[in-house]
Design a protein around this motif. Structure first.
Motif, mmCIF file in Angstrom:
data_model
loop_
_atom_site.group_PDB
_atom_site.id
_atom_site.type_symbol
_atom_site.label_atom_id
_atom_site.label_comp_id
_atom_site.label_asym_id
_atom_site.label_seq_id
_atom_site.Cartn_x
_atom_site.Cartn_y
_atom_site.Cartn_z
ATOM 1 N N GLY A 97 0.819 -1.200 0.000
ATOM 2 C CA GLY A 97 0.000 0.000 0.000
ATOM 3 C C GLY A 97 0.850 1.245 0.000
ATOM 4 O O GLY A 97 2.041 1.215 -0.345
ATOM 5 N N ASP A 98 0.252 2.338 0.423
ATOM 6 C CA ASP A 98 0.873 3.649 0.293
ATOM 7 C C ASP A 98 1.690 4.012 1.535
ATOM 8 O O ASP A 98 1.148 4.072 2.639
ATOM 9 C CB ASP A 98 -0.225 4.698 0.080
ATOM 10 N N PRO A 99 2.982 4.278 1.385
ATOM 11 C CA PRO A 99 3.801 4.655 2.541
ATOM 12 C C PRO A 99 3.346 5.965 3.189
ATOM 13 O O PRO A 99 3.547 6.161 4.393
ATOM 14 C CB PRO A 99 5.210 4.773 1.962
ATOM 15 N N ASP A 100 2.734 6.854 2.396
ATOM 16 C CA ASP A 100 2.231 8.100 2.979
ATOM 17 C C ASP A 100 1.037 7.835 3.901
ATOM 18 O O ASP A 100 0.848 8.528 4.906
ATOM 19 C CB ASP A 100 1.835 9.083 1.880
ATOM 20 N N VAL A 101 0.224 6.833 3.551
ATOM 21 C CA VAL A 101 -0.878 6.444 4.425
ATOM 22 C C VAL A 101 -0.321 5.879 5.726
ATOM 23 O O VAL A 101 -0.800 6.214 6.820
ATOM 24 C CB VAL A 101 -1.799 5.425 3.738
ATOM 25 N N ALA A 114 -4.714 10.242 -0.192
ATOM 26 C CA ALA A 114 -5.228 9.262 -1.148
ATOM 27 C C ALA A 114 -4.192 8.167 -1.338
ATOM 28 O O ALA A 114 -3.000 8.457 -1.476
ATOM 29 C CB ALA A 114 -5.534 9.935 -2.478
ATOM 30 N N PRO A 115 -4.617 6.904 -1.354
ATOM 31 C CA PRO A 115 -3.652 5.805 -1.493
ATOM 32 C C PRO A 115 -3.251 5.580 -2.950
ATOM 33 O O PRO A 115 -3.737 4.663 -3.620
ATOM 34 C CB PRO A 115 -4.433 4.612 -0.938
ATOM 35 N N ASP A 116 -2.355 6.420 -3.456
ATOM 36 C CA ASP A 116 -2.003 6.351 -4.880
ATOM 37 C C ASP A 116 -0.668 5.660 -5.134
ATOM 38 O O ASP A 116 -0.168 5.668 -6.267
ATOM 39 C CB ASP A 116 -2.004 7.755 -5.499
ATOM 40 N N GLN A 117 -0.073 5.076 -4.089
ATOM 41 C CA GLN A 117 1.164 4.309 -4.261
ATOM 42 C C GLN A 117 0.958 2.901 -3.713
ATOM 43 O O GLN A 117 0.169 2.683 -2.800
ATOM 44 C CB GLN A 117 2.329 4.958 -3.500
ATOM 45 N N TRP A 173 -5.967 1.994 2.423
ATOM 46 C CA TRP A 173 -4.562 1.593 2.364
ATOM 47 C C TRP A 173 -4.061 1.465 0.927
ATOM 48 O O TRP A 173 -2.934 1.789 0.614
ATOM 49 C CB TRP A 173 -4.381 0.264 3.115
ATOM 50 N N THR A 174 -4.937 0.980 0.048
ATOM 51 C CA THR A 174 -4.555 0.780 -1.343
ATOM 52 C C THR A 174 -5.736 1.042 -2.273
ATOM 53 O O THR A 174 -6.869 0.645 -1.964
ATOM 54 C CB THR A 174 -4.021 -0.649 -1.578
#
Length: 293
Positions: A97-101, A114-117, A173-174
């Motif tokens: 999932g997204d490390p920023d999340v 937003a889970p964009d990674q 998360w994703t």
């Protein structure tokens, strides 16, 4: 960021929050720790299963399938609100999932990005609860199940000193996922936050352990479990004069356990199919099996 709870601490935390827990045979050693790290943990992810039926869902989440080995979560939350523990350690539930999340959850920020990674291994950092629901937007979410999600999430937050902001949906998360469909995570977090303002149902210390073993569920015995619970049950059957044992009892469930339990059922006045040796909730409660952690 925190070290994961031990199996015993997890059970204690859940029960202290008033959660009905079923410990399935082997769950304490069922994990994917050989495939990567488990912890430090930062939060809880809520999922839906896209399945129906508690027993089959629990088996799936414990064992996994050919494309994804189990455990697929730490606990399965049934429609009736029972939490079935199936894994302890790293589980195949979050994926990447997204490390920023993750950073936002770790910092307990009010707003998630937003889970964009899809670059961070979530199986390292999150507990996971799979909730029995088809995920089609039509299958209902009973209040008992929602309340169990709230209490299970609050139990982990309380144990780790987290706020409700540490609880997220898989879809947060994703971007590859839509679960839990039909549940507004903002509303769920609000309920968890409200729960955390109250004292737990019972103290989350050793005194929270029940005197008698809660009923593990009828299906549990048919898996022929190997457990200290079977030993404790067998000793009680011997004590009440209902032994059909030549060896033992326990810890492996055997035909001798079933025959012994059938004697107990007949002693209680059950007949026919009601005295088939497979434990039921009422006869189990009457047996008063000592609690086994």
């Amino acid at each position: 960021m925190a070290n994961p709870l031990s199996a015993t601490a997890l059970v204690s935390a859940l029960r202290a929050e008033g959660v009905t827990v079923v410990e399935h045979a082997g769950w304490r050693t069922n994990n994917r720790n050989h495939k990567g790290s488990w912890g430090p943990v930062n939060g809880v992810i809520i999922h839906h299963t896209v399945t129906t039926g508690t027993d089959s869902t629990v088996r799936l989440c414990f064992n996994g399938h050919s494309g994804l080995p189990g455990p697929l979560c730490h606990g399965v939350i049934a429609k009736d609100g029972t939490v079935h523990l199936v894994g302890n350690g790293r589980a195949n539930h979050a994926g990447v999932g997204d490390p920023d999340v993750l950073a936002a959850v770790a910092a307990e920020r009010a707003t998630l990005p937003a889970p964009d990674q899809r670059t961070k291994d979530g199986n390292t950092h999150f507990y996971g609860f799979e909730c029995v629901n088809l995920g089609d937007g039509k299958d209902p979410w009973p209040e008992a199940q929602l309340e169990a999600i709230v209490r299970a999430s609050a139990a982990l937050c309380r144990a780790h000193g987290w706020s409700a902001r540490s609880v997220i949906g898989h879809k947060e998360w994703t971007s590859a996922k839509i679960d839990p469909r039909g549940v507004a995570m903002t509303d769920l977090r609000a309920r968890v936050a409200a729960r955390l303002t109250k004292a737990p149902a019972t103290p989350s210390t050793g005194s929270a352990k029940p005197v008698h073993q809660p009923f593990p569920g009828a299906a549990w015995f048919r898996t022929q479990p190997r457990s200290a619970i079977v030993t404790a049950m067998g000793r009680r059957l011997v004590a009440v004069g209902c032994s059909a044992y030549e060896d033992g009892p326990g810890p492996q469930w055997t035909e001798a356990d079933r025959r012994s339990y059938a004697k107990w059922q007949r002693k209680l006045g059950y007949t026919g199919a009601a005295a088939d040796g497979w434990p039921g909730a009422k006869s189990w409660a009457a047996l008063k099996v000592p609690y086994s952690s």
